[in-house]
Design an enzyme around this catalytic site. Sequence first.
Site, mmCIF file in Angstrom:
data_model
loop_
_atom_site.group_PDB
_atom_site.id
_atom_site.type_symbol
_atom_site.label_atom_id
_atom_site.label_comp_id
_atom_site.label_asym_id
_atom_site.label_seq_id
_atom_site.Cartn_x
_atom_site.Cartn_y
_atom_site.Cartn_z
ATOM 1 N N SER A 147 26.543 21.181 32.605
ATOM 2 C CA SER A 147 27.794 21.671 32.032
ATOM 3 C C SER A 147 29.009 21.153 32.811
ATOM 4 C CB SER A 147 27.749 23.198 31.971
ATOM 5 O OG SER A 147 28.819 23.724 31.230
ATOM 6 N N ASP A 240 25.867 23.986 20.532
ATOM 7 C CA ASP A 240 26.702 23.900 21.720
ATOM 8 C C ASP A 240 27.989 23.172 21.348
ATOM 9 O OD1 ASP A 240 27.889 23.447 24.174
ATOM 10 O OD2 ASP A 240 26.153 22.449 25.073
ATOM 11 N N HIS A 270 23.918 26.350 24.546
ATOM 12 C CA HIS A 270 24.381 25.960 25.870
ATOM 13 C C HIS A 270 23.869 26.941 26.931
ATOM 14 C CE1 HIS A 270 27.256 23.741 28.459
ATOM 15 N NE2 HIS A 270 27.282 24.875 29.145
#
Length: 297
Positions: A147, A240, A270
């Site tokens: 991320s 996501d 996610h």
Amino acid sequence: MDPELEAFIPFLPPADLTDPVADRKTYSELAGARPAPDTTGMEIEDRTVPADPDVPVRIYRPLQAQGAIIWSHGGGHVMGDLDTEHPLAIRIADGAGAVVISVDYRRAPEHRYPAALDDVYAVLTWAAENAAELGIDPERIAVGGHSAGANLAAAVALRARDEQGPAIRFQVLNEPGLDDRLETWSARNFTETPWLYRDKVARSWEYYLGSTPATQYAAPARATDLSGLPPAYIASAEFDPNRDESIAYALRLLQAGVSVELHQWPGTFHGSGAIPADVSQRQFAEITAAVRRALVN
């Protein structure tokens, strides 16, 4: 949605980034609830990398490891630390057979861009310059993260290329956040997806950038030239907001002559890799296998 993952969604706590301090506590509690992996046969050491300011790191060294990966945690540039990333770092080191140097970079909004990038780049430089003392091969150093951490890994790769910095053998970008413009289909349409959704992504970028205009080192999707970058493993989750920018970045790397392994995980969202589901185990196995191929084999 994958049925195993869907069953967990009602139990996800709210963390919309409106209160960074409270959300950090929630994030830490989530990470602390995970079972601790076995560390038998692995050396774990906390160190401080000399920089301005100094950067805390945690080094995971499995037996006979030679290659190393500079790993940056996720958390929207706001949440996460060495402790929240501890279980994953152990599993990467063990599964890949490589040294993992986990970076406790400075977080927004207290420390905006480029603070976190400077921290990770300082650790990369330190690792390359002190490879002998660290017991690693300076020609087998990778960067990676999840991320926001994947954003930093991609940015470090760009910066090292442009500044003729340390050689990077490989980059691992797991569900990366690469584009502050939020103009892709997934960024525009995933407004209520589990854990991460459009408004939360926008808030993360606001905290990270402040009033600073985004450059390619803040938002790597803005880079106009992706040639000469290290080979990459890029993974995206189906539900996501970051999905389409991850895939677009992979395609642009390929078009620039960079070798890329791209994996789009169906039925996932996610961060769902932290949930003990079959697809999560496969996701983790893919990441560690990619690191092992790049650094060990």
